[in-house]
Design a protein around this motif. Structure first.
Motif, PDB file in Angstrom:
ATOM      1  N   ALA A   1     -26.076  18.597  14.545  1.00  0.00           N
ATOM      2  CA  ALA A   1     -25.649  17.906  13.324  1.00  0.00           C
ATOM      3  C   ALA A   1     -24.127  18.045  13.218  1.00  0.00           C
ATOM      4  O   ALA A   1     -23.573  19.118  13.459  1.00  0.00           O
ATOM      5  N   PRO A   2     -23.430  16.974  12.866  1.00  0.00           N
ATOM      6  CA  PRO A   2     -21.969  16.988  12.973  1.00  0.00           C
ATOM      7  C   PRO A   2     -21.251  17.868  11.959  1.00  0.00           C
ATOM      8  O   PRO A   2     -21.489  17.780  10.763  1.00  0.00           O
ATOM      9  N   GLY A   3     -20.430  18.753  12.502  1.00  0.00           N
ATOM     10  CA  GLY A   3     -19.414  19.435  11.711  1.00  0.00           C
ATOM     11  C   GLY A   3     -18.076  18.787  12.033  1.00  0.00           C
ATOM     12  O   GLY A   3     -17.210  18.639  11.188  1.00  0.00           O
ATOM     13  N   PHE A   4     -17.938  18.382  13.298  1.00  0.00           N
ATOM     14  CA  PHE A   4     -16.808  17.562  13.747  1.00  0.00           C
ATOM     15  C   PHE A   4     -17.340  16.674  14.863  1.00  0.00           C
ATOM     16  O   PHE A   4     -17.732  17.153  15.924  1.00  0.00           O
ATOM     17  N   ARG A   5     -17.355  15.369  14.619  1.00  0.00           N
ATOM     18  CA  ARG A   5     -18.023  14.437  15.508  1.00  0.00           C
ATOM     19  C   ARG A   5     -17.279  14.230  16.837  1.00  0.00           C
ATOM     20  O   ARG A   5     -16.049  14.238  16.879  1.00  0.00           O
ATOM     21  N   ILE A   6     -18.048  13.996  17.889  1.00  0.00           N
ATOM     22  CA  ILE A   6     -17.470  13.665  19.188  1.00  0.00           C
ATOM     23  C   ILE A   6     -16.592  12.423  19.083  1.00  0.00           C
ATOM     24  O   ILE A   6     -15.540  12.340  19.738  1.00  0.00           O
ATOM     25  N   ASP A   7     -16.981  11.444  18.262  1.00  0.00           N
ATOM     26  CA  ASP A   7     -16.143  10.251  18.062  1.00  0.00           C
ATOM     27  C   ASP A   7     -14.717  10.638  17.670  1.00  0.00           C
ATOM     28  O   ASP A   7     -13.743  10.061  18.183  1.00  0.00           O
ATOM     29  N   LEU A   8     -14.580  11.590  16.751  1.00  0.00           N
ATOM     30  CA  LEU A   8     -13.256  12.004  16.293  1.00  0.00           C
ATOM     31  C   LEU A   8     -12.535  12.808  17.361  1.00  0.00           C
ATOM     32  O   LEU A   8     -11.311  12.688  17.521  1.00  0.00           O
ATOM     33  N   HIS A   9     -13.256  13.626  18.095  1.00  0.00           N
ATOM     34  CA  HIS A   9     -12.587  14.397  19.148  1.00  0.00           C
ATOM     35  C   HIS A   9     -12.145  13.472  20.280  1.00  0.00           C
ATOM     36  O   HIS A   9     -11.114  13.713  20.923  1.00  0.00           O
ATOM     37  N   HIS A  10     -12.884  12.419  20.524  1.00  0.00           N
ATOM     38  CA  HIS A  10     -12.466  11.401  21.494  1.00  0.00           C
ATOM     39  C   HIS A  10     -11.130  10.791  21.080  1.00  0.00           C
ATOM     40  O   HIS A  10     -10.219  10.628  21.900  1.00  0.00           O
ATOM     41  N   LYS A  11     -11.020  10.477  19.806  1.00  0.00           N
ATOM     42  CA  LYS A  11      -9.749   9.958  19.279  1.00  0.00           C
ATOM     43  C   LYS A  11      -8.618  10.953  19.489  1.00  0.00           C
ATOM     44  O   LYS A  11      -7.528  10.613  19.943  1.00  0.00           O
ATOM     45  N   ASP A  12      -8.896  12.223  19.194  1.00  0.00           N
ATOM     46  CA  ASP A  12      -7.872  13.266  19.314  1.00  0.00           C
ATOM     47  C   ASP A  12      -7.453  13.496  20.763  1.00  0.00           C
ATOM     48  O   ASP A  12      -6.272  13.750  21.052  1.00  0.00           O
ATOM     49  N   MET A  13      -8.406  13.418  21.697  1.00  0.00           N
ATOM     50  CA  MET A  13      -8.051  13.588  23.104  1.00  0.00           C
ATOM     51  C   MET A  13      -7.200  12.419  23.593  1.00  0.00           C
ATOM     52  O   MET A  13      -6.331  12.591  24.462  1.00  0.00           O
ATOM     53  N   GLY A  14      -7.439  11.239  23.030  1.00  0.00           N
ATOM     54  CA  GLY A  14      -6.564  10.112  23.338  1.00  0.00           C
ATOM     55  C   GLY A  14      -5.143  10.359  22.851  1.00  0.00           C
ATOM     56  O   GLY A  14      -4.171  10.007  23.527  1.00  0.00           O
ATOM     57  N   ILE A  15      -5.024  10.982  21.679  1.00  0.00           N
ATOM     58  CA  ILE A  15      -3.705  11.292  21.128  1.00  0.00           C
ATOM     59  C   ILE A  15      -2.954  12.263  22.030  1.00  0.00           C
ATOM     60  O   ILE A  15      -1.790  12.048  22.396  1.00  0.00           O
ATOM     61  N   VAL A  16      -3.613  13.362  22.427  1.00  0.00           N
ATOM     62  CA  VAL A  16      -2.904  14.392  23.194  1.00  0.00           C
ATOM     63  C   VAL A  16      -2.578  13.910  24.598  1.00  0.00           C
ATOM     64  O   VAL A  16      -1.483  14.193  25.121  1.00  0.00           O
ATOM     65  N   THR A  17      -3.470  13.168  25.244  1.00  0.00           N
ATOM     66  CA  THR A  17      -3.172  12.698  26.596  1.00  0.00           C
ATOM     67  C   THR A  17      -2.057  11.653  26.580  1.00  0.00           C
ATOM     68  O   THR A  17      -1.181  11.656  27.453  1.00  0.00           O
ATOM     69  N   SER A  18      -2.061  10.788  25.574  1.00  0.00           N
ATOM     70  CA  SER A  18      -1.008   9.777  25.457  1.00  0.00           C
ATOM     71  C   SER A  18       0.341  10.423  25.150  1.00  0.00           C
ATOM     72  O   SER A  18       1.360  10.087  25.768  1.00  0.00           O
ATOM     73  N   ALA A  19       0.338  11.356  24.203  1.00  0.00           N
ATOM     74  CA  ALA A  19       1.592  12.023  23.827  1.00  0.00           C
ATOM     75  C   ALA A  19       2.150  12.846  24.981  1.00  0.00           C
ATOM     76  O   ALA A  19       3.376  12.910  25.192  1.00  0.00           O
ATOM     77  N   ALA A  20       1.269  13.482  25.741  1.00  0.00           N
ATOM     78  CA  ALA A  20       1.729  14.260  26.892  1.00  0.00           C
ATOM     79  C   ALA A  20       2.356  13.351  27.939  1.00  0.00           C
ATOM     80  O   ALA A  20       3.407  13.679  28.518  1.00  0.00           O
ATOM     81  N   ARG A  21       1.739  12.221  28.195  1.00  0.00           N
ATOM     82  CA  ARG A  21       2.286  11.274  29.175  1.00  0.00           C
ATOM     83  C   ARG A  21       3.666  10.779  28.749  1.00  0.00           C
ATOM     84  O   ARG A  21       4.578  10.654  29.573  1.00  0.00           O
ATOM     85  N   GLU A  22       3.837  10.528  27.453  1.00  0.00           N
ATOM     86  CA  GLU A  22       5.126  10.035  26.966  1.00  0.00           C
ATOM     87  C   GLU A  22       6.247  11.047  27.191  1.00  0.00           C
ATOM     88  O   GLU A  22       7.404  10.664  27.371  1.00  0.00           O
ATOM     89  N   LYS A  23       5.922  12.335  27.186  1.00  0.00           N
ATOM     90  CA  LYS A  23       6.922  13.377  27.391  1.00  0.00           C
ATOM     91  C   LYS A  23       6.954  13.893  28.833  1.00  0.00           C
ATOM     92  O   LYS A  23       7.704  14.814  29.151  1.00  0.00           O
ATOM     93  N   GLY A  24       6.155  13.290  29.714  1.00  0.00           N
ATOM     94  CA  GLY A  24       6.142  13.713  31.097  1.00  0.00           C
ATOM     95  C   GLY A  24       5.481  15.050  31.337  1.00  0.00           C
ATOM     96  O   GLY A  24       5.765  15.728  32.320  1.00  0.00           O
ATOM     97  N   VAL A  25       4.577  15.444  30.428  1.00  0.00           N
ATOM     98  CA  VAL A  25       3.853  16.707  30.573  1.00  0.00           C
ATOM     99  C   VAL A  25       2.515  16.433  31.258  1.00  0.00           C
ATOM    100  O   VAL A  25       1.749  15.565  30.823  1.00  0.00           O
TER     101      VAL A  25
END
Length: 299
Positions: free
Chosen positions: A229-253
């Motif tokens: 039962a959701p305390g934090f949904r996979i849908d939202l974590h999918h969104k968050d992983m998109g944020i971190v991977t995109s932001a890392a790429r922009e900074k060359g990390v």
């Protein structure tokens, strides 16, 4: 009483709004689903029928919605905050969104005469209900000082991490760590089950050593019981992983582990698990291992 508008009364927002009402604020809550305000109304808060109604006359506006487009709409739409609240109003965005979007929206909000901080949270539904959230805050020191009583009403660990947008950057890092930990925990449980180990004993000793973590403490029961039962949904974590991977790429990390975990989260979502708690990454491990998702732990 300070009039506070709370926009977004979901799994996290509803208990946070309740805590603020109990802390002495006059909370007017709005959500697309009117019934989401029931818990707030039960403790004396008000159910608003629109964002405009909620923020009119408010001294503080708090936001807890799923993603960048929703935050932008709440702030800048014709029926939103900037068009209906009074200049000088303090805006606290508890949502987890892209750091660059936060910085841009903060500039627009300040140009319209408002104050704003980004204050994404960590701790999931249990932390929201217990008012023990960890809050990473970005913004001007004076604005954060003004927001401090609100933050203290819903959180336990509250730290300014830099200017507007910095809170979202730290939250992205948080989500990378959490996803990697859940995946590692899931793989460890599948490994232990395959060997028929006494799971309760194994988890006790692992939790007492270097492998112990808040993720293990909070998520192990869900994994062992197959109760997602959701305390934090996979849908939202999918969104968050998109944020971190995109932001890392922009900074060359380079974040190879992060990229792999992001794909595993995406796979879980593609397999229909998006509405489940992110501990359901365990189901992905079972799928990859060729095990039935309803297979008992003893098999």
């Amino acid at each position: 009483m300070t009039h506070l508008a709370f926009i977004g009364l979901g799994i996290m927002g509803s208990p946070m709004a309740v805590h603020l009402q109990k802390a002495g604020y006059d909370v007017s809550g709005y959500d697309l689903a009117p019934a989401a305000a029931d818990a707030l109304v039960a403790v004396g808060g008000t159910r608003a029928t629109s964002i405009a109604e909620a923020v009119t006359g408010a001294e503080i506006v708090t936001i807890m919605v799923p993603d960048s487009p929703q935050v932008e709409e709440v702030l800048t739409a014709e029926g939103g905050v900037l068009a209906n609240a009074s200049p000088g109003t303090l805006v606290i965005d508890f949502s987890s969104i892209r750091p660059d979007v936060t910085a841009n929206l903060a500039a627009r909000t300040k140009a319209a005469g408002f104050r704003i901080i980004d204050a994404p949270v960590s701790g999931g539904e249990p932390g929201a209900r217990a008012a023990t959230l960890s809050i990473m805050v970005g913004g001007e020191p004076s604005d954060i000082e003004a927001a401090w009583p609100v933050l203290e009403a819903v959180g336990q660990t509250i730290v300014r991490v830099g200017p507007n947008g910095a809170g979202q950057t730290v939250k992205a890092a948080n989500q990378l760590i959490v996803a990697a930990n859940i995946e590692a925990l899931s793989e460890a449980v599948a490994f232990l089950e395959a060997y028929g180990v006494d799971l309760e004993a194994a988890i006790t000793v692992l939790g007492g050593g270097l492998a112990g973590s808040a993720v293990l403490d909070q998520k192990i029961r869900k994994i062992l019981d197959r109760e997602f039962a959701p305390g934090f949904r996979i849908d939202l974590h999918h969104k968050d992983m998109g944020i971190v991977t995109s932001a890392a790429r922009e900074k060359g990390v380079v974040i190879p582990l992060g990229a792999l975990v992001a794909q595993l989260v995406a796979s879980a979502r593609a397999c229909g698990d998006g509405s489940l708690d992110h501990s359901a990454l365990f189901r992905g491990v079972e799928r990859l291992s060729g095990r039935s998702l309803d297979q008992s732990r003893s098999s």
